[in-house]
Design a protein around this motif. Structure first.
Motif, PDB file in Angstrom:
ATOM      1  N   ARG A 177      46.953  19.146  55.345  1.00 43.00           N
ATOM      2  CA  ARG A 177      46.120  19.384  54.159  1.00 43.00           C
ATOM      3  C   ARG A 177      46.934  19.255  52.873  1.00 43.00           C
ATOM      4  N   LEU A 218      38.104  13.770  50.918  1.00 40.72           N
ATOM      5  CA  LEU A 218      37.837  15.192  50.686  1.00 40.72           C
ATOM      6  C   LEU A 218      37.455  15.906  51.976  1.00 40.72           C
ATOM      7  N   GLY A 219      36.982  15.137  52.952  1.00 42.61           N
ATOM      8  CA  GLY A 219      36.644  15.725  54.243  1.00 42.61           C
ATOM      9  C   GLY A 219      37.845  16.281  54.978  1.00 42.61           C
ATOM     10  N   PHE A 221      39.607  18.540  54.048  1.00 41.42           N
ATOM     11  CA  PHE A 221      39.658  19.982  53.805  1.00 41.42           C
ATOM     12  C   PHE A 221      38.498  20.715  54.469  1.00 41.42           C
ATOM     13  N   ALA A 222      37.682  19.972  55.213  1.00 45.75           N
ATOM     14  CA  ALA A 222      36.580  20.601  55.939  1.00 45.75           C
ATOM     15  C   ALA A 222      37.110  21.287  57.196  1.00 45.75           C
ATOM     16  N   ARG A 223      36.298  22.105  57.774  1.00 43.72           N
ATOM     17  CA  ARG A 223      36.669  22.763  59.023  1.00 43.72           C
ATOM     18  C   ARG A 223      36.215  21.907  60.204  1.00 43.72           C
ATOM     19  N   GLY A 224      36.936  22.033  61.302  1.00 39.06           N
ATOM     20  CA  GLY A 224      36.529  21.325  62.504  1.00 39.06           C
ATOM     21  C   GLY A 224      37.313  20.047  62.733  1.00 39.06           C
ATOM     22  N   ASN A 225      36.897  19.316  63.755  1.00 42.72           N
ATOM     23  CA  ASN A 225      37.624  18.128  64.187  1.00 42.72           C
ATOM     24  C   ASN A 225      37.447  16.925  63.269  1.00 42.72           C
ATOM     25  N   LEU A 226      36.466  16.974  62.360  1.00 47.99           N
ATOM     26  CA  LEU A 226      36.246  15.838  61.472  1.00 47.99           C
ATOM     27  C   LEU A 226      37.310  15.740  60.381  1.00 47.99           C
ATOM     28  N   ALA A 227      37.986  16.839  60.068  1.00 42.67           N
ATOM     29  CA  ALA A 227      38.957  16.851  58.973  1.00 42.67           C
ATOM     30  C   ALA A 227      40.085  15.832  59.168  1.00 42.67           C
ATOM     31  N   ALA A 230      38.776  12.290  58.786  1.00 44.34           N
ATOM     32  CA  ALA A 230      38.480  11.936  57.397  1.00 44.34           C
ATOM     33  C   ALA A 230      39.749  11.552  56.650  1.00 44.34           C
TER      34      ALA A 230
END
Length: 253
Positions: A177, A218-219, A221-227, A230
């Motif tokens: 991150r 920006l994804g 910084f999302a939660r989960g496996n997509l971060a 992204a």
């Protein structure tokens, strides 16, 4: 790569294979960097990351060789192996080859482990730096400015740490991150550092895609496996875009 500088008003001389190289070399250099650090810390992950680094370096060297129209000429092979201290591409090619050799010795458990890990670390830093330097030193391309010398190393680390996060290494998400955020910040600044003419061309040719890639980034910084996906996709796309769109030489050339 042999037509790196091109001719004034020449058509584009790099295509998808060259863009692929600029993505792979970042991932290979980043994984070699992580492998070296893990060896220095005597981590259990070190051998696994060394294997990934070996595979990626081998794949990138193959792409680098295969994209050349003169790949079967001995003179081209000799040119590839020649070393010129003032050439970032020469530093990069040799560092990739030597990084492969040192990583292979580490993987096989041959030689002094700590010394080889330091060698791999230094070589990986050169591999991380050389793509941006190779573009930034080309004064004939207004879109390839000095900021790329910083953008390419941080996006390379974003690629490697994104892969490390996907591999579920517990130490990877936090630095991922951090470097993803730095990559997006510098990428946002990049168009602002261009001359008005270069900025207009960049936005016309790749502005929409560039904006989409920043949004995708920006994804991270999302939660989960997509971060990690992204961040990985955004870093790959940005590196390819800087290479392909940046070949423009300007109206005055």
């Amino acid at each position: 790569m042999t037509e790196f500088y091109g001719l004034p008003n020449a058509q584009e001389f790099w295509h998808w294979a060259n863009a692929l190289h600029f993505v792979l070399v970042g991932l290979a250099g980043g994984m070699a960097f992580l492998a070296a650090l893990l060896h220095l810390k005597a981590s259990e992950d070190a051998r696994r990351y060394t294997l990934f680094a070996l595979g990626l370096i081998a794949l990138d060297l193959f792409v680098l060789w295969a994209e050349s129209p003169a790949r079967f000429r001995f003179t081209h092979v000799w040119l590839f192996l020649s070393f010129h201290p003032g050439s970032p591409i020469g530093w990069g090619a040799w560092s990739l080859a030597l990084a492969f050799a040192s990583a292979l010795l580490l993987y096989l458990g041959k030689g002094p482990r700590r010394f080889l890990a330091w060698v791999l670390l230094l070589l990986s830093l050169v591999v991380l730096a050389y793509p941006g330097m190779a573009l930034a030193v080309n004064a004939n391309r207004p879109l390839w400015n000095a900021l790329l010398a910083g953008l390419f190393p941080v996006t390379a680390l974003t690629l490697a740490l994104g892969l490390a996060t996907l591999l579920q290494s517990p130490w990877a998400p936090y630095p991922f991150r951090l470097v993803a955020g730095l990559s997006l910040f510098l990428a946002f600044l990049y168009p602002l550092t261009l001359s008005p003419e270069a900025q207009a061309h960049f936005l016309e040719e790749g502005g929409v895609l560039y904006g989409l890639l920043l949004l995708v980034g920006l994804g991270a910084f999302a939660r989960g496996n997509l971060a990690p996906w992204a961040g990985f996709l955004a870093a790959s796309g940005l590196r390819a875009l800087w290479v392909l769109v940046g070949q423009w030489q300007g109206l005055g050339l």
